[in-house]
Design a protein around this motif. Sequence first.
Motif, short mmCIF file in Angstrom:
data_model
loop_
_atom_site.label_atom_id
_atom_site.label_comp_id
_atom_site.label_asym_id
_atom_site.label_seq_id
_atom_site.Cartn_x
_atom_site.Cartn_y
_atom_site.Cartn_z
N ASP A 172 1.98 44.27 31.98
CA ASP A 172 3.09 45.06 32.26
C ASP A 172 2.76 46.18 33.45
O ASP A 172 3.59 46.10 34.20
CB ASP A 172 3.39 46.04 31.09
CG ASP A 172 4.26 45.25 30.04
OD1 ASP A 172 4.79 43.96 30.42
OD2 ASP A 172 4.13 45.62 28.91
N SER A 173 1.41 46.54 33.52
CA SER A 173 0.99 47.31 34.64
C SER A 173 1.06 46.58 35.96
O SER A 173 1.35 47.21 36.86
CB SER A 173 -0.50 47.98 34.41
OG SER A 173 -1.29 47.13 34.49
N LEU A 174 0.54 45.35 35.92
CA LEU A 174 0.50 44.48 37.00
C LEU A 174 1.77 44.16 37.55
O LEU A 174 2.15 44.26 38.57
CB LEU A 174 -0.27 43.22 36.78
CG LEU A 174 -1.72 43.44 36.77
CD1 LEU A 174 -2.46 41.98 36.43
CD2 LEU A 174 -2.31 44.01 38.07
N GLU A 175 2.91 44.12 36.54
CA GLU A 175 4.24 43.99 36.66
C GLU A 175 4.79 44.92 37.60
O GLU A 175 5.52 44.73 38.52
CB GLU A 175 5.01 43.66 35.42
CG GLU A 175 6.34 43.28 35.62
CD GLU A 175 6.55 42.06 36.06
OE1 GLU A 175 7.88 41.76 36.64
OE2 GLU A 175 5.68 41.01 35.44
N ASP A 176 4.53 46.29 37.44
CA ASP A 176 4.90 47.62 37.99
C ASP A 176 4.34 47.35 39.40
O ASP A 176 5.17 47.78 40.40
CB ASP A 176 4.42 48.63 37.19
CG ASP A 176 5.28 49.04 35.82
OD1 ASP A 176 6.44 48.32 35.83
OD2 ASP A 176 4.85 49.71 35.17
N VAL A 177 2.91 46.87 39.56
CA VAL A 177 2.45 46.90 40.97
C VAL A 177 3.11 45.87 41.67
O VAL A 177 3.52 46.02 42.66
CB VAL A 177 1.02 46.80 40.65
CG1 VAL A 177 0.10 46.53 42.11
CG2 VAL A 177 0.18 47.96 40.08
N ASN A 203 6.37 44.78 41.08
CA ASN A 203 7.51 45.18 41.56
C ASN A 203 7.44 46.21 42.83
O ASN A 203 8.32 46.33 43.77
CB ASN A 203 8.18 45.76 40.31
CG ASN A 203 8.50 44.52 39.39
OD1 ASN A 203 8.83 43.69 39.64
ND2 ASN A 203 8.88 45.10 38.21
N GLU A 204 6.52 47.28 42.74
CA GLU A 204 6.24 48.07 44.00
C GLU A 204 6.01 47.37 44.97
O GLU A 204 6.46 47.59 46.09
CB GLU A 204 5.13 48.96 43.44
CG GLU A 204 5.60 50.38 42.93
CD GLU A 204 4.36 51.00 42.38
OE1 GLU A 204 3.63 51.50 43.48
OE2 GLU A 204 4.32 51.66 41.47
N ALA A 205 5.27 46.41 45.06
CA ALA A 205 4.60 45.60 46.26
C ALA A 205 6.08 44.68 46.49
O ALA A 205 6.02 44.85 47.85
CB ALA A 205 3.50 44.62 45.90
N GLU A 206 6.75 44.12 45.74
CA GLU A 206 8.02 43.54 46.17
C GLU A 206 8.81 44.48 46.93
O GLU A 206 9.51 44.24 48.00
CB GLU A 206 8.64 42.70 44.99
CG GLU A 206 7.84 41.55 44.60
CD GLU A 206 8.47 40.83 43.26
OE1 GLU A 206 9.47 41.15 42.89
OE2 GLU A 206 8.22 39.87 43.04
N ALA A 207 9.21 45.71 46.24
CA ALA A 207 9.85 46.63 46.86
C ALA A 207 9.38 46.98 48.18
O ALA A 207 10.33 47.11 49.19
CB ALA A 207 10.25 47.77 45.98
N TYR A 208 8.13 47.34 48.23
CA TYR A 208 7.40 47.44 49.55
C TYR A 208 7.63 46.38 50.79
O TYR A 208 8.05 46.76 51.66
CB TYR A 208 5.97 47.96 49.22
CG TYR A 208 5.30 48.17 50.66
CD1 TYR A 208 5.44 49.46 51.28
CD2 TYR A 208 4.62 47.16 51.30
CE1 TYR A 208 4.87 49.87 52.40
CE2 TYR A 208 3.90 47.67 52.73
CZ TYR A 208 4.08 48.72 53.10
OH TYR A 208 3.74 49.05 54.25
N MET A 209 7.70 45.18 50.24
CA MET A 209 7.84 44.17 50.93
C MET A 209 9.12 44.11 51.49
O MET A 209 9.40 43.51 52.65
CB MET A 209 7.23 42.68 50.50
CG MET A 209 5.52 42.63 50.15
SD MET A 209 5.16 41.21 49.54
CE MET A 209 5.31 39.96 50.83
#
Length: 160
Positions: free
Chosen positions: A10-15, A17-23
Motif C-alpha cells: 500500500d505504501s509502495l502503491e502511494d509512492v 501513484n505519486e510517481a505516476e502523477a509526477y510522470m
Amino acid sequence: MVKLAEKERDSLEDVKNEAEAYMLKELSLLKWAKIQENHKTLKEIEVVHKKYIKRQEELGNDLLNCKEEFKEFERQDVKYGEDLKHKKQKIKKLEDKLNKDSSKIEHLTKEWEESTNMIPKLEDDIPKLQKLLLDEERVLEDIVLSEFKIFLKKLKNYLL
C-alpha cells in the motif's frame, strides 16, 4: 507477514501513484513545452511566410507592370515600324523625284548649252538672212506689181 506485505505494498502503491502523477505532470509539461515550442516555431514560420507572400505580391505587381510596359513597348515598336516603313517609302519617292528632276535639269542644261553654242552662229546668219529677206521682199514686190499690172490691164480691157 501478509499484512506487512500489504502495508508495504500500500505504501509502495502511494509512492507508485505519486510517481505516476509526477510522470504524468512531467509528460504534460513536456507536451506543453513542445506545444509552446511548436507554436513559437509556427509563429516564426508565419512571419517568414507573410514576408514571402508580401514579396510574392510585390513581384506579382511588378510582373503586371512589366507586362503592361512590354505591351506599350510592343505598341510603340509597331508604330515606329509603321513610321519607318512610311518614311522609307517617302524617301524612295523623293529619291525617284530627285532622279527625275536631276535628269530633267541635265536635259535642260544640255539644251541650254546647245542653244548658247548656237547663238553666235545664228547671230552670224542674221545679216545674210536680212539680205535674203530684202531680196525676197523685192521679188515679192515685183511679183505683186506685175500681177497688179496684169490685173489693171485686164480690168482696162474689160471696161473698154
